[in-house]
Design a protein around this motif. Structure first.
Motif, mmCIF file in Angstrom:
data_model
loop_
_atom_site.group_PDB
_atom_site.id
_atom_site.type_symbol
_atom_site.label_atom_id
_atom_site.label_comp_id
_atom_site.label_asym_id
_atom_site.label_seq_id
_atom_site.Cartn_x
_atom_site.Cartn_y
_atom_site.Cartn_z
ATOM 1 N N CYS A 93 0.840 -1.198 0.000
ATOM 2 C CA CYS A 93 0.000 0.000 0.000
ATOM 3 C C CYS A 93 0.876 1.250 0.000
ATOM 4 C CB CYS A 93 -0.901 0.007 1.233
ATOM 5 S SG CYS A 93 -1.890 -1.477 1.461
ATOM 6 N N LEU A 145 -6.654 3.384 -2.070
ATOM 7 C CA LEU A 145 -6.906 2.188 -1.280
ATOM 8 C C LEU A 145 -8.203 2.297 -0.481
ATOM 9 C CD1 LEU A 145 -5.843 -0.592 -0.212
ATOM 10 C CD2 LEU A 145 -4.827 0.708 1.676
ATOM 11 N N THR A 167 -11.438 -0.039 -5.464
ATOM 12 C CA THR A 167 -10.044 -0.466 -5.427
ATOM 13 C C THR A 167 -9.887 -1.699 -4.557
ATOM 14 O OG1 THR A 167 -9.266 1.810 -5.740
ATOM 15 C CG2 THR A 167 -7.689 0.227 -4.840
ATOM 16 N N GLN A 168 -10.528 -1.704 -3.411
ATOM 17 C CA GLN A 168 -10.445 -2.856 -2.520
ATOM 18 C C GLN A 168 -11.042 -4.110 -3.166
ATOM 19 O OE1 GLN A 168 -11.908 -2.078 1.427
ATOM 20 N NE2 GLN A 168 -10.672 -0.237 1.696
ATOM 21 N N SER A 214 2.506 -1.216 4.361
ATOM 22 C CA SER A 214 2.053 0.152 4.121
ATOM 23 C C SER A 214 3.155 1.146 4.459
ATOM 24 C CB SER A 214 0.807 0.472 4.946
ATOM 25 O OG SER A 214 0.441 1.835 4.757
#
Length: 241
Positions: free
Chosen positions: A80, A131, A136-137, A154
């Protein structure tokens, strides 16, 4: 072990690598001059060039993974805030997502960022994607083998405003979004690494992680600049509900 010894021991660099390179600073503002001097004197910046990492942050993940052994061949990993891709370079090597080690399982790596991420062998990137967006998820879950991840990384951070507490709160909010997503996609006993800036809300994030992971550590890598408030939570052994 100091930063120079870490590099020389683990990356086999010679002393010549760390010599300062002259640079004409004429015409640069004082801020630009300070940044250039800092870059020129930073052994991790130089080592990143030597080893073809996209930026010095690669060494932060290398240190964390050397200590905790999070990334293994065959694992599925989400990166991420992946741009420019240095953490993805490290992850791709360690999970064997390119398949260059025929004796090991082949992993899967997907990265996401609001910015464009240059292509990388062994990685599937979702550039210009948020995100926190449900679409997107959904796409990330669709791309993941079996819809689950072994590790979520992340290194996300908001653009700095110059107001430390405000920036801290923004980053904690971003980390909490990553934790929310992790609860949906992380495999039982999986791991999460997230960067945060120290401040008043750090305890809130740590408590949240402690509720869903059996181990939560605070890490300040040697490659993280001493003057930076940057820290990392390394959360292991996800308690899948």
């Amino acid at each position: 072990m100091n930063s120079l010894l870490f590099l020389q021991r683990h990356l086999h660099l010679s002393a010549r690598t760390f010599k300062k390179t002259p640079r004409n600073l004429k015409g640069k503002s004082s801020t630009e001059q300070r940044w250039i001097v800092r870059q020129l004197s930073d052994p991790f910046v130089k080592a990143a060039h030597v080893h073809n990492y996209r930026c010095r942050s690669a060494f932060k993940l290398l240190e964390i993974d050397d200590r905790y052994g999070l990334l293994k061949p065959g694992f599925s990993v989400i990166d991420c805030g992946a741009a420019p891709g240095a953490w993805s370079q490290v992850a791709a090597q360690r999970i064997n997502s390119v398949g260059t080690d025929p004796g090991s399982l082949v992993g899967f790596l997907v990265g996401v960022d609001l910015l464009r991420i240059p292509p990388l062998d062994g990685a599937h990137f979702l550039s210009n994607c948020d995100l926190t967006d449900s679409a997107t998820q959904t796409e990330l879950r669709y791309l993941l083998p079996d819809g689950v991840a072994d590790v979520i990384l992340s290194d996300m951070a908001p653009n700095a405003s110059g107001f430390r507490e405000m920036d801290h709160e923004k980053l904690i909010a971003m980390c909490l979004c990553v934790v929310d997503f992790a609860e949906k996609v992380l495999r039982s006993e999986g791991a999460l690494v997230c960067k945060y800036w120290d401040g008043s809300k750090a305890g809130q994030l740590q408590n949240r992680l402690a509720n869903i992971f059996r181990e939560v550590k605070v890490v300040k890598p040697k490659s993280s600049r001493k003057e930076s408030s940057e820290l990392f939570f390394v959360a292991r052994y996800f308690k899948k509900q």
